[in-house]
Design a protein around this motif. Structure first.
Motif, PDB file in Angstrom:
ATOM      1  N   ALA A  50       0.828  -1.214   0.000  1.00 24.58           N
ATOM      2  CA  ALA A  50       0.000   0.000   0.000  1.00 24.58           C
ATOM      3  C   ALA A  50       0.857   1.256   0.000  1.00 24.58           C
ATOM      4  O   ALA A  50       0.556   2.237  -0.706  1.00 24.58           O
ATOM      5  CB  ALA A  50      -0.922  -0.002   1.216  1.00 24.58           C
ATOM      6  N   GLN A  51       1.915   1.251   0.779  1.00 24.68           N
ATOM      7  CA  GLN A  51       2.773   2.426   0.864  1.00 24.68           C
ATOM      8  C   GLN A  51       3.568   2.639  -0.424  1.00 24.68           C
ATOM      9  O   GLN A  51       3.828   3.781  -0.819  1.00 24.68           O
ATOM     10  CB  GLN A  51       3.713   2.292   2.062  1.00 24.68           C
ATOM     11  N   THR A  52       3.936   1.548  -1.089  1.00 24.78           N
ATOM     12  CA  THR A  52       4.631   1.671  -2.372  1.00 24.78           C
ATOM     13  C   THR A  52       3.717   2.266  -3.423  1.00 24.78           C
ATOM     14  O   THR A  52       4.106   3.177  -4.180  1.00 24.78           O
ATOM     15  CB  THR A  52       5.130   0.292  -2.840  1.00 24.78           C
ATOM     16  N   GLY A  91      -6.512   6.311   2.896  1.00 17.00           N
ATOM     17  CA  GLY A  91      -5.169   6.732   3.274  1.00 17.00           C
ATOM     18  C   GLY A  91      -4.526   7.613   2.220  1.00 17.00           C
ATOM     19  O   GLY A  91      -3.849   8.596   2.537  1.00 17.00           O
ATOM     20  N   TRP A  92      -4.721   7.283   0.947  1.00 14.73           N
ATOM     21  CA  TRP A  92      -4.126   8.065  -0.141  1.00 14.73           C
ATOM     22  C   TRP A  92      -4.865   9.370  -0.402  1.00 14.73           C
ATOM     23  O   TRP A  92      -4.233  10.411  -0.610  1.00 14.73           O
ATOM     24  CB  TRP A  92      -4.140   7.264  -1.449  1.00 14.73           C
ATOM     25  N   PHE A  93      -6.197   9.332  -0.417  1.00 10.83           N
ATOM     26  CA  PHE A  93      -6.988  10.452  -0.924  1.00 10.83           C
ATOM     27  C   PHE A  93      -7.833  11.163   0.132  1.00 10.83           C
ATOM     28  O   PHE A  93      -8.388  12.227  -0.144  1.00 10.83           O
ATOM     29  CB  PHE A  93      -7.914   9.974  -2.053  1.00 10.83           C
ATOM     30  N   ASP A 135      -8.553  13.360   6.798  1.00 15.43           N
ATOM     31  CA  ASP A 135      -7.493  13.800   5.908  1.00 15.43           C
ATOM     32  C   ASP A 135      -6.726  12.594   5.376  1.00 15.43           C
ATOM     33  O   ASP A 135      -6.739  11.525   5.985  1.00 15.43           O
ATOM     34  CB  ASP A 135      -6.520  14.722   6.649  1.00 15.43           C
ATOM     35  N   PRO A 136      -6.025  12.759   4.247  1.00 17.25           N
ATOM     36  CA  PRO A 136      -5.136  11.686   3.788  1.00 17.25           C
ATOM     37  C   PRO A 136      -4.121  11.334   4.874  1.00 17.25           C
ATOM     38  O   PRO A 136      -3.781  12.162   5.728  1.00 17.25           O
ATOM     39  CB  PRO A 136      -4.452  12.288   2.558  1.00 17.25           C
ATOM     40  N   MET A 137      -3.639  10.118   4.821  1.00 13.77           N
ATOM     41  CA  MET A 137      -2.731   9.604   5.848  1.00 13.77           C
ATOM     42  C   MET A 137      -1.291  10.059   5.595  1.00 13.77           C
ATOM     43  O   MET A 137      -0.827  10.073   4.450  1.00 13.77           O
ATOM     44  CB  MET A 137      -2.789   8.066   5.848  1.00 13.77           C
ATOM     45  N   ASP A 174     -10.426   9.915  13.243  1.00 14.84           N
ATOM     46  CA  ASP A 174     -11.257  10.204  12.082  1.00 14.84           C
ATOM     47  C   ASP A 174     -11.133   9.128  11.007  1.00 14.84           C
ATOM     48  O   ASP A 174     -12.113   8.803  10.326  1.00 14.84           O
ATOM     49  CB  ASP A 174     -10.890  11.566  11.490  1.00 14.84           C
ATOM     50  N   PHE A 175      -9.939   8.574  10.833  1.00 15.36           N
ATOM     51  CA  PHE A 175      -9.732   7.526   9.825  1.00 15.36           C
ATOM     52  C   PHE A 175     -10.593   6.308  10.140  1.00 15.36           C
ATOM     53  O   PHE A 175     -11.312   5.790   9.269  1.00 15.36           O
ATOM     54  CB  PHE A 175      -8.251   7.130   9.774  1.00 15.36           C
TER      55      PHE A 175
END
Length: 374
Positions: free
Chosen positions: A129-131, A196-198, A365-367, A336-337
């Motif tokens: 996911a992070q990549t 997480g991204w958006f 917010d995005p992560m 919030d996430f």
């Protein structure tokens, strides 16, 4: 990484946490409690961790420990609320609660108490996911225009699920799985990545249904198929499917101006992320048949070998909570996430045939990327 955790519940999923714990030196299990005394003894003997005879003993004997709520999903609200009322930080298995109202109450209670309430799944913190997130931020595929994500697990009601056992011998809880539903159980594996991204999903347009009647166990059963279109406040339109009907497919494809980013295994932290550049060959528009692998430059996080369908480090989430507490910063999978992912998931699960467009009432917010993915 240092810290202590206690496990509330030691059913099937608890073994996956214990397997992951072996890869995370410095995190100690200070106690385990389960209402099933026989199961508690078997689990604690197998993993050589201390059993606690009651909920109160679990909390009182390790007042500094993070509570991992691994109970049945229908018990998450009640048990998490009791932990928060006792002044304890909680990392909850998914879903946070079975209704948005209950999840919102838990979120507010944690805020008032100054506590972290975090939610699984934590695969958003993993390497794959992070990549992919790093590739999006650096424009590898150009501006993302659409995303297709699939979480289909095959025709599970015909699988030999009564023979599925965890390492310490717990049976796969098929009745709970069918009652809770594949969307609540699994949508978070890609929803977590996407949010997480958006950041926030603005609108959910979804449909869900039970298309396989007469499943094993006692109903009523949740939908076993859902299809959702997600409209983000600051991200591309996304289609997400969840089912225990369609052939196994855990792929995600991000279609950008320059080509397609993809990953084929949501449940594998080490899954390859690839980029296929778009090109024209003899007037034919196509993506490269030889996509290149996208990698992060340095080491990432401890990995766990495959067991069953997954190769995931389930302790990445609890470790993130412990690090956030140590560093005095917000938790990536908390607050919030956790609440927003719960609302979006429930909107998809409960969509049925006629819900239409559903406006989300929570935001996040995005992560912040992991330090090794910046």
């Amino acid at each position: 990484m240092t810290g202590r955790v206690v496990l509330l519940g030691c059913g099937f999923v608890a073994d996956l946490y214990m397997r992951s714990l072996a890869a995370m030196p410095g995190i100690e299990v200070a106690g385990v409690h389960d209402l099933n005394a026989a199961r508690l003894k078997t689990f604690c003997d197998f993993w050589k961790v201390p059993a606690k005879p009651s909920f109160d003993a679990l909390l009182n004997d390790a007042p500094d420990a993070l509570v991992l709520n691994l109970t049945n999903p229908h018990a998450h609200y009640e048990t998490t609320r009791a932990c928060l009322m006792a002044g304890r930080h909680v990392y909850s298995e998914k879903p946070l609660a079975m209704t948005v109202e209950d999840a919102r109450e838990l979120h507010g209670l944690a805020e008032r108490q100054g506590l972290i309430l975090a939610s699984a799944p934590c695969s958003v913190l993993g390497e794959a996911a992070q990549t992919l997130g790093h590739a999006l931020r650096t424009g590898v595929a150009g501006t993302p225009r659409a995303i297709y994500a699939e979480l289909d697990d095959g025709f599970i009601p015909q699988a030999a699920f009564t023979k599925w056992l965890s390492e310490s011998g717990a049976p796969w809880p098929y009745q709970d799985e069918f009652r809770v539903g594949c969307t609540l159980e699994h949508a978070g594996y890609y929803l977590g990545w996407l949010i997480g991204w958006f950041g926030s999903v603005r609108t959910v347009v979804a449909a869900s249904a039970e298309v396989i009647p007469d499943k094993a166990g006692q109903g009523p059963f949740a939908p076993d198929l859902s299809v959702a279109t997600l409209f983000f406040e600051n991200g591309p339109v996304t289609r997400l499917t969840c089912s225990i009907v369609a052939p196994h497919d855990h792929s995600i494809r991000v279609v950008g101006d320059k080509g397609v980013l993809s990953c084929n295994a949501a449940w594998d932290n080490s899954a390859k992320v690839r980029f296929a550049r778009r090109m024209t060959v003899r007037r034919r528009l196509m993506e490269s048949p030889l996509p290149r692998r996208v990698r992060l430059p340095g080491p990432t996080h401890p990995k766990v070998k495959r067991w069953g369908a997954a190769a995931m480090n389930f302790m990445l989430g609890p470790a993130e909570v412990l690090e956030a507490l140590k560093q005095g910063r917000p938790c990536r999978v908390g607050g919030d996430f956790a609440l927003h992912m719960t609302e979006v998931t429930l909107a998809i699960q409960n969509a049925g045939e006629h819900s239409g467009a559903q406006a989300m009432t929570t935001r996040c917010d995005p992560m912040e990327p992991m330090p090794w993915a910046k």
